[in-house]
Design a protein around this motif. Structure first.
Motif, short mmCIF file in Angstrom:
data_model
loop_
_atom_site.label_atom_id
_atom_site.label_comp_id
_atom_site.label_asym_id
_atom_site.label_seq_id
_atom_site.Cartn_x
_atom_site.Cartn_y
_atom_site.Cartn_z
N GLU A 4 0.89 -1.03 0.00
CA GLU A 4 -0.11 0.15 0.16
C GLU A 4 0.87 1.32 0.04
O GLU A 4 1.90 1.29 0.57
CB GLU A 4 -0.83 0.21 1.20
CG GLU A 4 -2.17 -0.88 1.15
CD GLU A 4 -2.77 -0.97 2.73
OE1 GLU A 4 -3.86 -0.52 2.46
OE2 GLU A 4 -2.19 -0.96 3.67
N THR A 5 0.51 2.54 -0.66
CA THR A 5 1.13 3.53 -0.64
C THR A 5 0.75 4.28 0.54
O THR A 5 -0.25 4.00 1.19
CB THR A 5 0.81 4.35 -1.85
OG1 THR A 5 -0.48 4.83 -1.61
CG2 THR A 5 0.96 3.57 -3.34
N ASP A 6 1.23 5.39 0.88
CA ASP A 6 1.17 6.25 1.94
C ASP A 6 -0.16 6.72 1.81
O ASP A 6 -1.02 6.97 3.08
CB ASP A 6 2.17 7.08 2.35
CG ASP A 6 3.33 6.82 2.96
OD1 ASP A 6 3.31 5.67 3.88
OD2 ASP A 6 4.42 7.24 2.80
N GLU A 7 -0.41 7.03 0.46
CA GLU A 7 -2.21 7.81 0.27
C GLU A 7 -2.97 6.89 0.51
O GLU A 7 -3.98 7.18 1.16
CB GLU A 7 -2.00 8.27 -1.27
CG GLU A 7 -0.98 9.51 -1.51
CD GLU A 7 -1.00 9.55 -3.02
OE1 GLU A 7 -0.73 8.50 -3.67
OE2 GLU A 7 -1.01 10.92 -3.24
N GLU A 8 -2.74 5.53 0.26
CA GLU A 8 -3.91 4.60 0.70
C GLU A 8 -3.93 4.16 2.03
O GLU A 8 -4.98 3.78 2.66
CB GLU A 8 -3.48 3.15 -0.10
CG GLU A 8 -3.72 3.54 -1.64
CD GLU A 8 -2.88 2.19 -2.37
OE1 GLU A 8 -3.57 1.95 -3.49
OE2 GLU A 8 -1.89 1.70 -1.70
N LYS A 9 -3.07 4.40 2.86
CA LYS A 9 -2.87 4.15 4.40
C LYS A 9 -3.41 5.57 5.05
O LYS A 9 -3.54 5.18 6.31
CB LYS A 9 -1.29 3.84 4.75
CG LYS A 9 -1.01 2.36 4.22
CD LYS A 9 0.21 1.93 5.01
CE LYS A 9 1.40 2.58 4.37
NZ LYS A 9 2.61 2.03 4.67
N LYS A 12 -6.24 4.70 7.15
CA LYS A 12 -6.22 3.44 7.67
C LYS A 12 -5.94 3.27 9.17
O LYS A 12 -5.26 4.03 9.81
CB LYS A 12 -5.30 2.46 7.24
CG LYS A 12 -5.34 1.06 7.24
CD LYS A 12 -4.70 0.47 6.23
CE LYS A 12 -4.93 -1.00 6.76
NZ LYS A 12 -4.06 -2.03 5.49
N TYR A 14 -4.65 0.88 12.63
CA TYR A 14 -4.03 -0.26 13.12
C TYR A 14 -4.53 -0.43 14.62
O TYR A 14 -4.84 0.55 15.29
CB TYR A 14 -2.59 -0.16 12.81
CG TYR A 14 -2.26 -0.11 11.50
CD1 TYR A 14 -2.07 -1.13 10.48
CD2 TYR A 14 -2.11 1.21 10.87
CE1 TYR A 14 -1.66 -1.25 9.31
CE2 TYR A 14 -1.65 1.12 9.36
CZ TYR A 14 -1.68 0.03 8.84
OH TYR A 14 -1.36 0.07 7.31
N TYR A 19 0.92 0.05 17.08
CA TYR A 19 1.45 1.43 17.26
C TYR A 19 2.15 1.55 18.42
O TYR A 19 3.32 2.32 18.25
CB TYR A 19 0.29 2.58 17.51
CG TYR A 19 -0.60 2.68 16.11
CD1 TYR A 19 0.09 3.19 14.76
CD2 TYR A 19 -2.00 2.79 16.24
CE1 TYR A 19 -0.86 3.44 13.71
CE2 TYR A 19 -2.88 3.05 15.16
CZ TYR A 19 -2.20 3.08 13.83
OH TYR A 19 -2.86 3.64 12.73
N THR A 62 -5.40 6.77 13.14
CA THR A 62 -5.01 6.60 11.80
C THR A 62 -3.68 6.49 11.76
O THR A 62 -2.96 7.07 12.46
CB THR A 62 -5.89 7.74 11.00
OG1 THR A 62 -5.16 9.05 11.26
CG2 THR A 62 -7.39 7.75 11.03
N TYR A 63 -3.24 6.10 10.73
CA TYR A 63 -1.71 6.27 10.08
C TYR A 63 -1.33 7.60 10.03
O TYR A 63 -0.17 7.58 10.53
CB TYR A 63 -1.81 5.49 8.82
CG TYR A 63 -0.55 5.37 8.08
CD1 TYR A 63 0.61 4.46 8.72
CD2 TYR A 63 -0.19 6.30 7.08
CE1 TYR A 63 1.99 4.38 7.90
CE2 TYR A 63 1.00 6.12 6.61
CZ TYR A 63 2.16 5.33 6.90
OH TYR A 63 3.34 5.26 6.68
N ARG A 67 1.79 8.90 12.22
CA ARG A 67 2.98 9.52 11.28
C ARG A 67 3.13 11.01 12.10
O ARG A 67 4.64 11.34 12.26
CB ARG A 67 2.78 9.79 10.00
CG ARG A 67 2.98 8.47 9.30
CD ARG A 67 3.39 8.55 7.59
NE ARG A 67 4.77 9.48 7.58
CZ ARG A 67 5.71 8.76 7.18
NH1 ARG A 67 5.82 7.61 7.25
NH2 ARG A 67 6.76 9.73 7.12
#
Length: 177
Positions: A4-9, A12, A14, A19, A62-63, A67
């Motif tokens: 998956e790309t960062d855009e797709e994640k 998302k 977890y 985490y 979220t991802y 980040r």
């Protein structure tokens, strides 16, 4: 399978446990590979930051939010050579619809409209922005500055980075309103 790309994640989620393990791994890696990781932050303060960040993780985090938390951990080392790639990855994955809809310029501690970007009926070039969504600009900047690496405590770098990435950093700081 294609990763998956960062855009797709971006949105998302977890588990909090995943985490938290990632934060432990990030902290251990920074302390292992950085030759002066604790030059500007004590071991106790660094571990307290990791503890606080781990306590903020939920199964709804979220991802993108994760980040943003990691950026603060990395920036806490106050090393201009240690970063997540400036703000490029976070900016790339941020949907256009979530960007701050005004181009700004930070001069000293004042935030000015550089381009109202279609908000001409509400804003004009050179208008000063005092607050965003009820938060004083100083608080928004404090939230952002904690995530921008610079050498030592140099704020010039932070201002330049903010002026370059501001339309993306502001939504992150305000949790994507």
């Amino acid at each position: 399978e294609v990763p998956e790309t960062d855009e797709e994640k971006f949105g998302k989620v977890y588990s909090a446990v995943e985490y938290q393990a990632d934060l432990d791994q990030l902290a251990a890696r920074l302390l292992k590979v950085h030759p002066n990781a604790l030059k500007f932050i004590s071991s106790e303060d660094f571990q307290a930051l990791i503890f606080r960040k781990k306590n903020l993780m939920t199964d709804q985090t979220t991802y993108a939010e994760f980040r943003w938390h990691c950026a603060e951990v990395i920036a806490a080392l106050n090393c201009s050579h240690t970063s997540t790639g400036r703000f490029a990855l976070e900016s790339d994955m941020l949907p256009v619809a979530l960007r701050f809809p005004v181009q700004t310029r930070l001069v000293g501690q004042q935030l000015f409209v550089l381009d109202p970007m279609g908000n001409d009926k509400k804003l004009a070039v050179k208008d000063e922005i005092l607050e965003i969504n009820g938060s004083p600009v100083s608080e928004v900047l404090e939230e952002i500055y904690r995530r921008i690496p610079s050498q030592g405590y140099v704020e010039t770098t932070k201002r330049h980075e903010f002026n370059f990435w501001g339309t993306g950093m502001i939504p992150y700081a305000l949790n994507f309103p």
